[in-house]
Design a protein around this motif. Structure first.
Motif, PDB file in Angstrom:
ATOM      1  N   GLY A   1      58.534  52.106  51.948  1.00 53.60           N
ATOM      2  CA  GLY A   1      57.658  52.558  50.856  1.00 53.60           C
ATOM      3  C   GLY A   1      56.713  53.676  51.261  1.00 53.60           C
ATOM      4  O   GLY A   1      56.677  54.118  52.419  1.00 53.60           O
ATOM      5  N   ALA A   2      55.930  54.141  50.268  1.00 56.97           N
ATOM      6  CA  ALA A   2      55.057  55.299  50.495  1.00 56.97           C
ATOM      7  C   ALA A   2      53.955  55.004  51.506  1.00 56.97           C
ATOM      8  O   ALA A   2      53.553  55.894  52.270  1.00 56.97           O
TER       9      ALA A   2
ATOM     10  N   LEU B   1      53.441  57.456  54.603  1.00 58.50           N
ATOM     11  CA  LEU B   1      52.183  58.148  54.912  1.00 58.50           C
ATOM     12  C   LEU B   1      51.673  57.777  56.304  1.00 58.50           C
ATOM     13  O   LEU B   1      51.286  58.646  57.084  1.00 58.50           O
TER      14      LEU B   1
ATOM     15  N   PHE C   1      43.895  58.005  46.211  1.00 57.58           N
ATOM     16  CA  PHE C   1      44.310  56.626  46.501  1.00 57.58           C
ATOM     17  C   PHE C   1      43.494  56.133  47.698  1.00 57.58           C
ATOM     18  O   PHE C   1      43.528  56.746  48.768  1.00 57.58           O
TER      19      PHE C   1
ATOM     20  N   ASN D   1      48.788  64.330  45.883  1.00 56.91           N
ATOM     21  CA  ASN D   1      49.405  63.210  45.166  1.00 56.91           C
ATOM     22  C   ASN D   1      49.457  63.560  43.674  1.00 56.91           C
ATOM     23  O   ASN D   1      48.441  63.578  42.998  1.00 56.91           O
TER      24      ASN D   1
ATOM     25  N   SER E   1      58.647  57.171  47.507  1.00 60.50           N
ATOM     26  CA  SER E   1      58.804  55.716  47.426  1.00 60.50           C
ATOM     27  C   SER E   1      59.529  55.362  46.142  1.00 60.50           C
ATOM     28  O   SER E   1      59.371  56.034  45.123  1.00 60.50           O
TER      29      SER E   1
ATOM     30  N   LYS F   1      57.455  52.608  42.408  1.00 55.32           N
ATOM     31  CA  LYS F   1      57.048  52.780  41.010  1.00 55.32           C
ATOM     32  C   LYS F   1      58.206  53.360  40.197  1.00 55.32           C
ATOM     33  O   LYS F   1      58.443  52.951  39.066  1.00 55.32           O
TER      34      LYS F   1
HETATM   35  N1  PLP Z   1      50.413  56.457  47.352  1.00 58.92           N
HETATM   36  C1  PLP Z   1      49.875  56.255  46.147  1.00 58.92           C
HETATM   37  C2  PLP Z   1      49.203  57.371  45.462  1.00 58.92           C
HETATM   38  C3  PLP Z   1      49.953  54.993  45.530  1.00 58.92           C
HETATM   39  O1  PLP Z   1      49.406  54.815  44.333  1.00 58.92           O
HETATM   40  C4  PLP Z   1      50.602  53.941  46.231  1.00 58.92           C
HETATM   41  C5  PLP Z   1      50.661  52.592  45.658  1.00 58.92           C
HETATM   42  O2  PLP Z   1      50.049  52.260  44.678  1.00 58.92           O
HETATM   43  C6  PLP Z   1      51.149  54.208  47.484  1.00 58.92           C
HETATM   44  C7  PLP Z   1      51.039  55.470  48.018  1.00 58.92           C
HETATM   45  C8  PLP Z   1      51.853  53.137  48.256  1.00 58.92           C
HETATM   46  O3  PLP Z   1      53.078  52.903  47.632  1.00 58.92           O
HETATM   47  P1  PLP Z   1      54.164  51.887  48.215  1.00 58.92           P
HETATM   48  O4  PLP Z   1      54.017  50.632  47.463  1.00 58.92           O
HETATM   49  O5  PLP Z   1      55.472  52.547  47.981  1.00 58.92           O
HETATM   50  O6  PLP Z   1      53.881  51.729  49.666  1.00 58.92           O
END
Ligand code: PLP
Length: 397
Positions: free
Chosen positions: A105-106, A110, A131, A176, A242, A245
């Motif tokens: 995931g993101a 990151l 975020f 973002n 990711s 969502k």
């Molecule tokens: N970046 C942003 C802007 C997010 O809103 C989120 C999760 O809400 C993430 C990263 C992390 O996402 P993931 O659930 O894919 O790790």
């Protein structure tokens, strides 16, 4: 003696998680239908049917030892190829599987990217509102968070403020878009200006400044709004993607990092990404969901469900007298609190069983975030309470 920073992080949960937990408790007391929980970005839209079908097909027909086994640390080759091909097709680029690193995931994308790029004291610019977890991820890479404030009202990037925040220690900038928490999509004009500044500053300081595109909401846009693909504008770009969502799979922990092959020292950056993933102990992204993703490229959730929620909520709240920018994407509404202190406003809303997130930690004071990735019924049922809250503050519609 424990690591104090880690203890502090564990001891003080993110405010979003705190509120989410409260909602569960409150729901058990008065019935979940009576709690208007708008706290967390947990998608309410079903994953595309292809996901379920592929999952069943894989489980029934594939070799289960391979399916549940380790993959290469950077991800299964065929999956990375599918991802690279998909990016190339969508954005007319030339990535190879060796530019793709599959992640959990993101958040993992990151954390790994920052760890790969940063040395102690390097600075990372984030655009408010941002975020909240960026602070955790950047500091974990021993970097320093530098906040650039947005243009008032539009929440687009303020280019002068951005330029003033860059110095010789600037290592990276996170963009973002669509944005959490504002829902704003940065326009092509904004992106071009950001890139112009970065190109100039890289030359001035004689070292690369990386652009990190955090893109979990890329596909969640309304009315055909275009989200500029940053690799097409700036060579030193890493994309942190990711499926959480975009495909409603947040619990499956699957995403990737794409390193622009045109980046300065792209191969070394990719190796540093592999090293960072290794040092953080990720081992490999979940094998089963790598396969699912590899076989469902191009699958989409029904974004119209979120659009309908946005329209109901935005139209009603603005009619009641609330102020907010109309979001072009993601599934958040960034609403000005009806008093200066967003926490006090949050408490008053809570008394009406409305749970929103006060956004001081997102870098802009006096706002709350409403996550409208919930079922329509909750939104419709909450409207009289939002109206009553505005009336309590004496806000004129
Ligand atoms: N970046 C942003 C802007 C997010 O809103 C989120 C999760 O809400 C993430 C990263 C992390 O996402 P993931 O659930 O894919 O790790």
């Amino acid at each position: 003696m424990l690591n104090e920073k880690m203890f502090a992080l564990g001891n003080k949960r993110s405010i979003i998680r705190e509120i989410f937990e409260y909602c569960k408790k409150r729901g058990a007391e008065i019935g979940p239908e009576n709690v208007y929980d708008f706290s967390i970005g947990n998608p309410s839209v079903e994953p595309p049917i292809d996901i379920k079908e592929t999952l069943i097909n894989l489980i029934e027909n594939e070799n289960s030892v391979l399916l549940h086994g380790y993959t290469s640390a950077q991800g299964d080759y065929s999956v990375r190829k599918a991802v690279a091909d998909n990016i190339n097709e969508n954005f007319s680029l030339f990535l190879s599987p060796d530019n793709i690193y599959m992640t959990c995931g993101a958040a993992a994308s990151l954390t790994i990217s920052l760890k790969a790029l940063f040395n102690k004291g390097d600075e990372c610019i984030v655009f408010a509102p941002f975020f909240t977890e960026y602070r955790v991820f950047i500091e974990n890479a021993e970097g320093k968070v530098v906040v650039s404030m947005p243009e008032e009202k539009t929440f687009q990037i303020d280019i002068n403020d951005f330029e003033s925040k860059i110095n010789t220690n600037t290592k990276a900038v996170i963009i973002n878009s669509p944005n959490n928490p504002s829902g704003v999509v940065y326009s092509e004009e904004t992106i071009k200006k950001v890139v112009e500044v970065l190109v100039k500053k890289q030359l001035e300081y004689n070292h690369p400044i990386y652009l990190i595109a955090d893109e979990p909401y890329r596909e969640l846009v309304y009315n055909g709004v275009k989200v500029p693909y940053l690799m097409n504008y700036y060579d030193n770009t890493l994309v942190c993607y990711s499926y959480s969502k975009a495909l409603s799979l947040p619990g499956e922990r699957i995403g990737y990092i794409a390193v622009n092959p045109k980046m300065q020292n792209a191969k070394d950056v990719y190796l540093a990404v592999c090293g960072a993933g290794r040092s953080l102990g990720y081992v490999c992204a979940p094998s089963l969901f790598q396969q699912v993703i590899g076989k469902t490229m191009g699958a989409k959730v029904d974004v119209n469900i979120y659009k309908e929620n946005r329209d109901i909520l935005y139209n009603s709240l603005t009619e009641f007298g609330y102020e907010c920018v109309k979001p072009d994407g993601a599934f958040y509404l960034f609403v000005k609190a009806l008093e200066d202190d967003a926490f006090k406003f949050f408490e008053k809303a809570k008394q009406k069983e409305i749970l929103v997130v006060p956004c001081d930690d997102f870098g802009v004071k006096g706002y709350v975030r409403i996550a409208y990735c919930v079922n329509k019924e909750r939104i419709v049922n909450s409207l009289p309470s939002f109206k009553a809250l505005a009336e309590e503050y004496g806000v004129k519609a």
